[in-house]
Design an enzyme around this catalytic site. Structure first.
Site, PDB file in Angstrom:
ATOM      1  N   GLY A 152     -42.180 -35.700   1.635  1.00 35.57           N
ATOM      2  CA  GLY A 152     -40.764 -35.904   1.468  1.00 35.57           C
ATOM      3  C   GLY A 152     -40.159 -36.516   2.670  1.00 35.57           C
ATOM      4  N   THR A 229     -41.821 -25.015   8.535  1.00 37.63           N
ATOM      5  CA  THR A 229     -40.504 -25.277   8.262  1.00 37.63           C
ATOM      6  C   THR A 229     -39.994 -25.412   6.879  1.00 37.63           C
ATOM      7  OG1 THR A 229     -40.501 -27.260   8.786  1.00 37.63           O
ATOM      8  CG2 THR A 229     -40.256 -25.657  10.841  1.00 37.63           C
ATOM      9  N   ALA A 230     -40.842 -24.958   6.030  1.00 39.96           N
ATOM     10  CA  ALA A 230     -40.399 -25.383   4.496  1.00 39.96           C
ATOM     11  C   ALA A 230     -40.037 -24.224   3.587  1.00 39.96           C
ATOM     12  CB  ALA A 230     -41.721 -26.017   3.899  1.00 39.96           C
ATOM     13  N   ARG A 231     -41.089 -23.508   3.318  1.00 36.20           N
ATOM     14  CA  ARG A 231     -40.713 -22.407   2.476  1.00 36.20           C
ATOM     15  C   ARG A 231     -41.695 -21.379   2.752  1.00 36.20           C
ATOM     16  NH1 ARG A 231     -36.422 -23.733   2.263  1.00 36.20           N
ATOM     17  NH2 ARG A 231     -35.046 -24.150   0.359  1.00 36.20           N
ATOM     18  N   GLU A 260     -36.623 -12.576   3.831  1.00 35.19           N
ATOM     19  CA  GLU A 260     -35.977 -12.747   5.035  1.00 35.19           C
ATOM     20  C   GLU A 260     -34.519 -11.902   5.095  1.00 35.19           C
ATOM     21  OE1 GLU A 260     -34.954 -16.992   5.172  1.00 35.19           O
ATOM     22  OE2 GLU A 260     -36.800 -17.551   5.446  1.00 35.19           O
ATOM     23  N   HIS A 279     -34.692 -18.987  10.217  1.00 32.89           N
ATOM     24  CA  HIS A 279     -34.547 -20.088   9.167  1.00 32.89           C
ATOM     25  C   HIS A 279     -33.444 -21.297   9.680  1.00 32.89           C
ATOM     26  CE1 HIS A 279     -34.652 -20.754   4.670  1.00 32.89           C
ATOM     27  NE2 HIS A 279     -34.332 -21.905   5.198  1.00 32.89           N
ATOM     28  N   ALA A 281     -34.069 -24.423  10.629  1.00 35.68           N
ATOM     29  CA  ALA A 281     -34.648 -25.938  10.862  1.00 35.68           C
ATOM     30  C   ALA A 281     -33.548 -26.936  10.482  1.00 35.68           C
ATOM     31  CB  ALA A 281     -35.858 -26.080   9.905  1.00 35.68           C
TER      32      ALA A 281
END
Length: 314
Positions: A152, A229-231, A260, A279, A281
């Site tokens: 993406g 750095t996604a999920r 988190e 978190h 990014a």
């Protein structure tokens, strides 16, 4: 006058978003999300509001019952896996996100984490603060293989920077771009096996939950570094902690976690070859502005009876 709940912690009264909403006749109310809420607060979070601009906190179906006024939930970010979209849709509540607003920020931090790992910067800066002066050899990125899962906007932007640094870029995606000569598209297991730096950019969902698990970590190079750095749900954290402790892989850098902030009893604590950021990014000033504006315009459009630009419920 519609009341708009805002839980995104960097949005405050009097800012650009507050002014925009008020100019359209809405009243912003604030309840910043800074960590898990008490059960009673979760149950009443959406009481008496018509729309909400949300941080990444979980929104369950139970939280949406008895919210007759609520018409729209808008994420001030890209991911929406924290929201029970089917439950919202069943209740006639629109759900929107803000795609294309933070991919440059995500890509830049991703490459920053790659550089940190390659040159062992976290370890070195800590040692210098402690009075030591380490001068161990790091690794150049040029000539190494950057593996990317998901193509993406953030995956694509990361690939472009990696290629510009002279890295060989291999990508696993269901949407390959044959016109990109700098990227080699191949299957998931090949990317995992070949990567010196494996970076995750795919969506969270049932099919990708714990995508990087024990068996897949075993197939990575022992010199490889995992970047996420996604999920947080994409990685089996217990398996990763074991792989880092046993030297199955050389290191990891995580900007996202399954829970988190990082729990005190997390197996990821106390690992010298792991870097964890909070978190961050998508948290640049520019990305925040773009994402918040997109969320605010989604609220405005839905409450005015218009179709929003970025619905995720249809």
């Amino acid at each position: 006058m519609a009341r708009i709940l805002i839980t995104t912690d960097y949005l405050t009264a009097g800012d650009e978003i507050d002014t925009l909403l008020r100019r359209h006749g809405h009243e912003p109310v604030y309840s910043p999300y800074t960590g898990p809420r008490e059960p009673a607060d979760r149950e009443t979070l959406f009481n008496g509001v018509d729309g909400a601009i949300l941080a990444s906190e979980p929104v369950t179906g139970n939280m949406l019952t008895d919210t007759a006024r609520l018409k729209v939930l808008a994420r001030s970010g890209v991911g929406y896996d924290s929201i029970d979209v089917p439950a919202a849709t069943a209740l006639g509540i629109r759900v929107c996100n803000a795609p294309g607003t933070n991919h440059h920020s995500v890509a830049e931090l991703t490459i920053g984490l790659v550089i940190m790992a390659a040159r062992r910067l976290a370890e070195v800066t800590t040692a210098v603060q402690q009075g030591r002066w380490p001068r161990g050899a790091g690794h150049e990125l040029r000539g190494s293989t950057l593996g990317i899962i998901g193509y993406g906007p953030s995956g694509r932007a990361t690939a472009q920077i990696g290629a510009a640094l002279g890295m060989t870029v291999q990508v696993s995606t269901s949407h390959p771009d044959a016109d990109d000569p700098a990227v080699h598209f191949t299957d998931l297991d090949t990317v995992i096996r070949n990567a010196d730096y494996l970076s995750l950019h795919t969506r969270a969902g049932h099919s990708t939950r714990r995508l990087i698990d024990g068996p897949r970590l075993q197939t990575m190079k022992p010199t490889a570094v995992l970047i996420n750095t996604a999920r947080g749900s994409l990685v089996d954290e217990d398996a990763l902690a074991k792989a880092l402790r046993t030297g199955t892989i050389a290191g990891a850098a995580l900007d996202v976690l399954e829970n988190e902030p990082l729990p005190l009893n997390s197996p990821l604590r106390g690992l010298d070859n792991l870097t964890i950021t909070s978190h961050l990014a998508g948290q640049t000033a520019q990305a925040r502005t773009r994402a918040a504006l997109a969320a605010a315009h989604a609220i405005i459009d839905v409450l005015a009876g218009r179709e929003p630009d970025h619905p995720v419920d249809r």
